[in-house]
Enzyme design. Structure first.
Site, PDB file in Angstrom:
ATOM      1  N   TYR A  34       0.820  -1.213   0.000  1.00  0.00           N
ATOM      2  CA  TYR A  34       0.000   0.000   0.000  1.00  0.00           C
ATOM      3  C   TYR A  34       0.854   1.264   0.000  1.00  0.00           C
ATOM      4  CZ  TYR A  34      -4.677  -1.923   0.754  1.00  0.00           C
ATOM      5  OH  TYR A  34      -5.880  -2.553   0.611  1.00  0.00           O
ATOM      6  N   LYS A  62       2.831 -15.509   2.562  1.00  0.00           N
ATOM      7  CA  LYS A  62       3.109 -16.255   1.328  1.00  0.00           C
ATOM      8  C   LYS A  62       4.604 -16.555   1.333  1.00  0.00           C
ATOM      9  CE  LYS A  62       1.668 -18.001  -2.561  1.00  0.00           C
ATOM     10  NZ  LYS A  62       0.671 -19.095  -2.662  1.00  0.00           N
ATOM     11  N   ASP A  83      -3.289 -18.311   0.488  1.00  0.00           N
ATOM     12  CA  ASP A  83      -4.286 -18.987  -0.355  1.00  0.00           C
ATOM     13  C   ASP A  83      -5.004 -20.073   0.443  1.00  0.00           C
ATOM     14  OD1 ASP A  83      -1.835 -20.307  -0.259  1.00  0.00           O
ATOM     15  OD2 ASP A  83      -1.889 -21.015  -2.331  1.00  0.00           O
ATOM     16  N   ASP A  99      -6.385  -6.854   4.068  1.00  0.00           N
ATOM     17  CA  ASP A  99      -7.510  -6.205   3.389  1.00  0.00           C
ATOM     18  C   ASP A  99      -8.434  -7.264   2.804  1.00  0.00           C
ATOM     19  OD1 ASP A  99      -9.043  -4.170   2.101  1.00  0.00           O
ATOM     20  OD2 ASP A  99      -8.008  -4.666   0.229  1.00  0.00           O
ATOM     21  N   ASP A 133     -12.317  -8.837   4.489  1.00  0.00           N
ATOM     22  CA  ASP A 133     -13.613  -8.817   3.787  1.00  0.00           C
ATOM     23  C   ASP A 133     -14.228 -10.214   3.805  1.00  0.00           C
ATOM     24  OD1 ASP A 133     -13.542  -6.144   3.076  1.00  0.00           O
ATOM     25  OD2 ASP A 133     -14.183  -6.537   1.013  1.00  0.00           O
TER      26      ASP A 133
HETATM   27  C1  IPM Z   1     -10.422  -1.125   3.824  1.00  0.00           C
HETATM   28  C2  IPM Z   1     -10.647  -0.550   2.453  1.00  0.00           C
HETATM   29  C3  IPM Z   1      -9.463   0.358   2.124  1.00  0.00           C
HETATM   30  C4  IPM Z   1      -8.208  -0.485   2.121  1.00  0.00           C
HETATM   31  C5  IPM Z   1      -9.599   1.123   0.804  1.00  0.00           C
HETATM   32  C6  IPM Z   1     -10.880   1.910   0.747  1.00  0.00           C
HETATM   33  C7  IPM Z   1      -8.390   2.001   0.541  1.00  0.00           C
HETATM   34  O1  IPM Z   1     -10.811  -1.539   1.511  1.00  0.00           O
HETATM   35  O2  IPM Z   1     -10.336  -0.350   4.798  1.00  0.00           O
HETATM   36  O3  IPM Z   1     -10.340  -2.335   3.926  1.00  0.00           O
HETATM   37  O4  IPM Z   1      -7.899  -1.107   1.097  1.00  0.00           O
HETATM   38  O5  IPM Z   1      -7.539  -0.530   3.144  1.00  0.00           O
HETATM   39 MG    MG Z   2     -10.902  -3.484   2.328  1.00  0.00          MG
END
Ligand code: IPM
Ligand code: MG
Length: 354
Positions: A142, A189, A221, A245, A249
């Site tokens: 990032y 990884k 993975d 990240d 999710d």
């Molecule tokens: C998160 C989001 C952010 C990230 C984006 C919006 C930059 O996806 O907070 O997980 O990738 O960190």
């Molecule tokens: Mg995210």
């Protein structure tokens, strides 16, 4: 206690949900005798519209001058065509790095009342889902060097980590594990990436300082597969920025209640930034539909981590549980036949239960 809280409502449903978290915080303040001073800060798309950039120096300075930041969400299709450095997301990244928030806690838990909302079978989630993703937040790909070749035909991003960056986040993960099931899984990884091998080396070297915590390792993975196959095998998932990240999710979705999950971004002192895991959902902005619970729970985390107000944090969490038990449901977490409330009513119902 006197608290100086910076509010960053942001875009989309951000203002809707932050308003409800403030309603609940005000209720806590009056019940427990605290004084809260709020300062509203523009960041994200709204700042692009007003000032041409996603995060101004002034906004960052105001955030720095506060004790903690409560953020709604940033971004939306209106700003999607802007180049990388000008996108609303840049505000988030700028706040994280500008405030030095290297440690991101993203818990994923199943609320028994909402188990039906999980996309996984009962036989899988029946064993329980209660895990904490500890994501490194200010390093890796990032923030590494990136660019394009002169002819524009090639592009690159760099994943780079130092022992220092790994050590400080690993300590946070081990400490969190001590308060949980004492199990840390380092996700990496290491069969391919040199930076992952430095993670393994560094985290392994630290492990003997936490003899009560079991440490194991998993390739990313495989981890993404195990998360849907048997999430109950995880307690604390420690990982670098981009893997965190992606996995956070996935972890949040298996609970079926992404509208319920909060996150905390921390550093070594008590300062922190707190925000829901979900995005700005521009399609339902301003319609009194969004679920404010993740943001309300983020406010609870703020009271716990930044102000050491454990009782007050629990009061919010209990109020949320009690509202859920009484059938209070926003659209996203209602199953067929359940009565649906709006954002404001949901916030009021929770506030009244403090
Ligand atoms: C998160 C989001 C952010 C990230 C984006 C919006 C930059 O996806 O907070 O997980 O990738 O960190
Ligand atoms: Mg995210």
């Amino acid at each position: 206690m006197d608290m100086k809280i910076a509010l960053v409502p942001g875009d989309g449903i951000g203002p809707d949900i932050v308003e409800e978290a403030v309603r609940v915080l005000d209720r806590v303040a009056s019940k427990f005798g605290h004084d809260i001073e709020y300062k509203e800060i523009d960041a994200g798309g709204i700042s692009i519209d007003k000032y041409g950039i996603p995060l101004t120096e002034d906004a960052l300075e105001s955030a720095k001058a506060s004790d903690a930041v409560l953020l709604g969400a940033v971004g939306g299709p209106r700003w999607d065509s802007l180049p990388g450095a000008k996108r609303p997301e840049k505000a988030l990244l700028g706040l994280r790095s500008g405030l030095g928030l290297f440690c991101n806690f993203r818990p994923a838990v199943i609320y028994p009342e909402l188990a039906d909302a999980s996309p996984l079978k009962d036989s899988i989630i029946g064993k329980g889902v209660d895990l904490l993703v500890v994501r490194e937040l200010t390093g890796g790909i990032y923030f590494g060097e990136r660019g394009r070749s002169d002819d524009g035909e090639e592009a690159y991003d760099t994943m780079r980590y130092s022992r220092m960056e790994i050590t400080r986040i690993a300590r946070k993960a081990f400490e969190a594990a001590m308060l949980r099931k004492r199990h840390v899984t380092l996700v990496d990884k290491a069969n391919v990436l040199e930076s992952s091998r430095l993670w393994r080396e560094t985290v392994s070297a630290l492990a003997p300082s936490y003899p009560d915590v079991t440490l194991d390792f998993m390739y990313v993975d495989n981890a993404s597969m195990q998360l849907v196959q048997d999430p109950s095998r995880f307690d604390v998932v420690l990982t670098e920025n981009m893997f965190g990240d992606i996995l956070s999710d996935e972890a949040s979705m298996i609970t079926g209640s992404i509208g319920m999950l909060s996150s905390a971004s921390l550093r070594e002192d008590s300062f922190g930034m707190y925000e829901p895991i979900h995005g700005s959902a521009p399609d339902i902005a301003g319609q009194d539909i969004a679920n404010p619970i993740a943001t309300i729970l983020s406010a609870a985390s703020m009271l716990r981590y930044s102000f050491s107000l454990e009782k007050e944090a629990e009061a919010i969490e209990d109020a949320v549980k009690s509202a859920l038990a009484d059938g209070i449901r926003t659209r996203d977490i209602a199953v067929e036949g359940e009565k649906i409330v709006g954002t404001k009513e949901c916030g009021r119902e929770i506030g009244e239960r403090i």
